[in-house]
Design a protein around this motif. Structure first.
Motif, short mmCIF file in Angstrom:
data_model
loop_
_atom_site.label_atom_id
_atom_site.label_comp_id
_atom_site.label_asym_id
_atom_site.label_seq_id
_atom_site.Cartn_x
_atom_site.Cartn_y
_atom_site.Cartn_z
N ALA A 1 0.75 -1.48 -0.16
CA ALA A 1 -0.22 -0.21 -0.28
C ALA A 1 0.67 1.64 -0.40
CB ALA A 1 -0.80 0.08 1.70
N PHE A 2 1.86 0.91 0.64
CA PHE A 2 2.97 2.80 1.00
C PHE A 2 3.39 2.73 -0.46
CE2 PHE A 2 7.34 4.28 1.77
CZ PHE A 2 6.70 5.23 2.13
N GLY A 3 3.78 1.38 -1.22
CA GLY A 3 4.14 1.63 -2.82
C GLY A 3 3.94 2.09 -3.29
N ALA A 4 2.10 1.69 -3.60
CA ALA A 4 1.53 1.99 -5.11
C ALA A 4 0.87 3.78 -4.23
CB ALA A 4 -0.14 1.63 -4.16
N HIS A 5 0.75 3.95 -2.91
CA HIS A 5 -0.55 4.99 -2.41
C HIS A 5 1.22 6.13 -1.98
CE1 HIS A 5 -3.75 3.71 -2.51
NE2 HIS A 5 -3.45 2.57 -2.05
N ALA A 6 1.92 6.12 -1.48
CA ALA A 6 2.63 7.25 -0.95
C ALA A 6 4.11 7.43 -2.33
CB ALA A 6 3.42 6.20 0.28
N GLU B 1 9.44 -0.67 -9.36
CA GLU B 1 9.21 -1.96 -9.98
C GLU B 1 10.11 -2.74 -9.15
OE1 GLU B 1 10.96 -4.10 -13.49
OE2 GLU B 1 10.37 -2.77 -13.83
N VAL B 2 11.20 -1.55 -8.53
CA VAL B 2 12.13 -2.70 -7.93
C VAL B 2 11.40 -2.98 -6.24
CG1 VAL B 2 14.34 -2.96 -6.23
CG2 VAL B 2 14.02 -2.35 -8.59
N TRP B 3 10.64 -2.16 -5.96
CA TRP B 3 9.78 -2.17 -5.13
C TRP B 3 8.73 -3.01 -4.82
CZ3 TRP B 3 9.85 0.77 0.26
CH2 TRP B 3 9.64 0.43 1.05
N GLN B 4 8.03 -3.28 -6.02
CA GLN B 4 6.69 -4.02 -5.54
C GLN B 4 7.74 -5.76 -6.16
OE1 GLN B 4 3.62 -3.83 -5.54
NE2 GLN B 4 4.13 -1.00 -5.14
N THR B 5 8.70 -5.76 -6.64
CA THR B 5 9.17 -7.25 -6.57
C THR B 5 8.95 -8.19 -5.18
OG1 THR B 5 10.82 -6.81 -8.76
CG2 THR B 5 11.04 -8.07 -7.03
N ALA B 6 10.03 -6.63 -4.37
CA ALA B 6 10.18 -6.66 -2.94
C ALA B 6 9.10 -7.32 -2.50
CB ALA B 6 11.01 -5.38 -2.43
N VAL B 7 7.67 -6.62 -2.47
CA VAL B 7 6.61 -6.97 -1.66
C VAL B 7 6.11 -8.33 -2.90
CG1 VAL B 7 4.19 -6.56 -1.88
CG2 VAL B 7 6.50 -4.16 -1.73
#
Length: 128
Positions: free
Chosen positions: A21-26, A37-43
């Motif tokens: 949620a933090f990646g998608a919004h903030a 994209e790197v953040w989403q891979t981690a998630v």
């Protein structure tokens, strides 16, 4: 069911939801697309291995060293793999370009995941 594994999976699962949620919004407006994209891979990898931990918790009747080892491999794999990717993706926001030095930590976390999956397969093969 193994209570320790379930609690660990629950905490890491909640953190994955928060991180997603933090990646998608903030972070959407703060990070370049490549870093997001790197953040989403981690998630994603965190979630995959949370589900693997929950699956592992169903083997509580075995309570052997292999199951405990897999638990630690998946847990530390999440910390090293996803944790390093979270930090690397936000290095610009933190004003800490030196965080890129964490790059070699990510494959170590991935290796822990791979070893955990192999041990899980071997446990299944050995189980009668």
């Amino acid at each position: 069911m193994n209570k320790q594994i379930i609690v660990t999976a629950s905490v890491l699962g909640a953190l994955a939801v928060i991180a997603g949620a933090f990646g998608a919004h903030a972070l959407r407006s703060s990070l370049p697309p490549k870093q997001l994209e790197v953040w989403q891979t981690a998630v994603q990898y965190q979630f995959y291995h949370v589900f693997a931990l929950l699956f592992l918790s169903t083997f509580s009747r075995f309570k052997n060293n292999t199951i405990i080892s897999i638990y630690y491999l998946f847990t530390f794999g999440i910390v090293l793999f996803s944790g390093s990717l979270y930090l690397i993706s936000c290095r610009g926001l933190f004003g800490m370009p030196g965080l890129a030095a964490l790059g070699p930590v990510t494959p170590i976390g991935g290796l822990l995941f791979i070893i955990g999956w192999i041990l899980l397969a071997l446990s299944a093969i050995r189980n009668k």
